[in-house]
Each structure stands twice: as structure tokens, then as C-alpha cells.
Scaffold this active site. Structure first.
Site, mmCIF file in Angstrom:
data_model
loop_
_atom_site.group_PDB
_atom_site.id
_atom_site.type_symbol
_atom_site.label_atom_id
_atom_site.label_comp_id
_atom_site.label_asym_id
_atom_site.label_seq_id
_atom_site.Cartn_x
_atom_site.Cartn_y
_atom_site.Cartn_z
ATOM 1 C CG HIS A 281 -5.134 -3.467 6.775
ATOM 2 N ND1 HIS A 281 -4.077 -4.081 5.995
ATOM 3 C CD2 HIS A 281 -5.237 -2.486 6.690
ATOM 4 C CE1 HIS A 281 -3.282 -3.039 5.690
ATOM 5 N NE2 HIS A 281 -3.854 -1.809 6.026
ATOM 6 C CB CYS B 274 -3.147 -7.159 0.500
ATOM 7 S SG CYS B 274 -3.506 -7.825 2.070
HETATM 8 C C1 CIR Z 1 1.911 -3.407 5.439
HETATM 9 O O1 CIR Z 1 2.307 -3.579 6.507
HETATM 10 O O2 CIR Z 1 1.384 -2.469 4.986
HETATM 11 C C2 CIR Z 1 2.398 -4.430 4.324
HETATM 12 N N1 CIR Z 1 3.694 -5.067 4.829
HETATM 13 C C3 CIR Z 1 1.281 -5.511 4.375
HETATM 14 C C4 CIR Z 1 -0.126 -5.090 3.990
HETATM 15 C C5 CIR Z 1 -1.152 -5.859 3.696
HETATM 16 N N2 CIR Z 1 -2.315 -5.378 3.091
HETATM 17 C C6 CIR Z 1 -3.818 -5.557 3.468
HETATM 18 O O3 CIR Z 1 -3.886 -6.463 4.366
HETATM 19 N N3 CIR Z 1 -4.665 -4.988 2.719
#
Ligand code: CIR
Length: 253
Positions: free
Chosen positions: A161, A248
């Protein structure tokens, strides 16, 4: 200033969450302890925290940041690029409606995860990643513009991201690593380089003058303190195993 946050308790199914980190499976009991400390840190920063229940069917649902963009003027429910995460949005909607009158939702035409969206005042930078495409970004920008805000897309290639690699600490300051260090879109800001071995710690979170820093990244902690910020370390090692950073784990508004 932020006054509120929304978080979601992780489910034991988190051990099946999406990841490319190669750090092993998270320890669920430890993840729960770390989540409680994360909530304590949000409260120490003055936020009133809404804690939503775990969702067994969605291993990544504790990463609420990706499911909605909460701005000072409206809220936008997203459409995650990760197919296994799309259903999380229906589960965050009620909590968002409780706090906002103006709630929009991205259509099924494109996709966007709000981990790719970085707020800088009234402007929102939107990373084009594997999780966020141009159609989703353009829809988001149109919604922001209805409320006198703006958005622009950021080309990127190396990160999950946008906020994996760059984060705004207010006061014109950003923490950055990798391709974000010299990215032309952020040339007007003062960028502090995160040491390569601490790249995970580029995802720090500014909340009302305090910067949350992941525990175990001493160079980053020192750098943020040298910039003059109060800091609060939070151990999120079990979330790092799922490619999830500090930001997150909450929606702050
Ligand atoms: C994913 O791959 O979607 C989750 N395991 C981690 C999400 C992390 N979110 C973020 O960086 N905003």
C-alpha cells in the site's frame, strides 16, 4: 485533531490472513494482547475508541483502515482489491453510518483500499497498487471534490500500500523509504529516510501530536523523536507477520 477511532478485534482466523511477509503465522494470544495495547495507545492520544467484534469469516478484518476512508467532511466505503476482503466493507458500514451523515460507497467498477490513501490536509494522495486501480481512485476523487477536498494518484510499484512506504506526520514532515524517498509527488515535503532494515517502521501514525511507532525499530524511534514529536511505541509484531502496519489497525477521525 482526531477525536475518535474504530478498531476491530482480530479473529483466531487471522492465522490464515493474506501475507507475503514470510515471518511465520501470528500467535493469536499475543496478537490480542498487542491489540489491547494498541487501543490503550489510541486512548492515551485522546481518542474515544469503538471496538467492533471479530469476524471469523474474514481473517484480515482487523485491518479496518482498508475498508473505509473517513475524512472531516464525509466517509467513503471502499471496495478492496483483495477479493477475500471485499465482504469486510458491509461489516464496517454500520459503525461508519453511526458517525457520519455523508457516507458514499465506491461502485463495483474498480477497487481501492484506504491503506493506499494518505491525507495531507484537504488533499488525498492515492497510490495505484495491486489493491487500488485508477477507476477506484477516480471515483474516490470525485466524491472528495463534492466536499471541497481533492485527490491525486501516485504511481508506485514496490509496496503493498502507499502507506507501507510513506506517512505524513503533519507539519510538512513525512517518513519515507524505498521508492517513496525520491518520489516527485512528495518533493514539496520534508522527508525523513527510514533505514532499510527498519522499512516496516515507515508506517508510523500521527495522532494529535503524538507519533505511534512500532516497537523494535530504534533508529526510527530516534529519528521521530529528533523531529520533535512525542512518541508512543506499540508492539505489533503479530500484525507485521500479515503485512499489516500500525495505521492499518484503526480508522481515525
Ligand atoms: C492484507 O494483505 O490485506 C492484510 N494482510 C494486511 C493489510 C494491511 N493494511 C494496510 O496496510 N492498510
Amino acid at each position: 485533531m482526531f477525536t475518535k477511532a474504530i478498531v476491530r478485534t482480530p479473529s483466531s482466523s487471522m492465522i490464515n490472513g493474506l501475507t507475503e511477509a514470510n515471518l511465520g503465522a501470528p500467535d493469536y494470544a499475543l496478537a490480542l494482547q498487542q491489540h489491547a495495547d494498541y487501543i490503550a495507545a489510541l486512548k492515551e492520544c485522546g481518542l474515544e475508541v469503538t471496538i467492533l467484534p471479530s469476524l471469523d469469516a474474514y481473517p484480515d478484518a482487523c485491518f479496518v483502515e482498508d475498508t473505509a476512508l473517513l475524512t472531516p467532511h464525509c466517509a467513503i466505503l471502499t471496495r478492496p482489491g483483495a477479493i477475500s476482503r471485499r465482504g469486510e466493507v458491509d461489516h464496517i458500514a454500520a459503525a461508519v453510518h453511526e458517525h457520519y451523515d455523508n457516507v458514499y460507497r465506491l461502485s463495483d467498477a474498480g477497487h481501492l483500499e484506504a491503506g493506499d490513501v494518505m491525507m495531507v490536509g484537504r488533499h488525498f494522495y492515492i497510490g495505484l497498487s495491486e489493491r487500488t486501480d485508477m477507476v477506484g481512485a477516480e471515483e474516490l476523487i470525485a466524491m472528495l471534490e463534492k466536499h471541497a477536498m481533492s485527490g491525486s494518484v501516485v504511481n508506485m510499484s514496490d509496496m503493498l500500500h502507499l502507506k507501507t512506504g510513506i506517512n505524513y506526520l503533519e507539519n510538512n514532515q513525512m517518513l519515507a523509504f524505498g521508492e517513496m524517498l525520491a518520489h516527485p509527488d512528495f518533493a514539496a515535503f520534508s522527508r525523513t529516510a527510514i533505514a532499510p532494515e527498519e522499512s516496516y517502521a515507515a508506517n508510523c501514525v500521527w495522532i494529535n501530536g503524538t507519533v505511534l511507532v512500532p516497537k523494535g525499530f530504534p533508529k526510527t524511534l530516534d529519528a521521530v523523536q529528533s523531529l520533535g514529536y512525542r512518541t508512543r511505541e506499540v508492539d505489533v509484531s503479530e500484525y507485521q507477520k500479515l503485512d499489516g502496519g500500525l495505521s492499518c489497525l484503526s480508522l481515525r477521525f
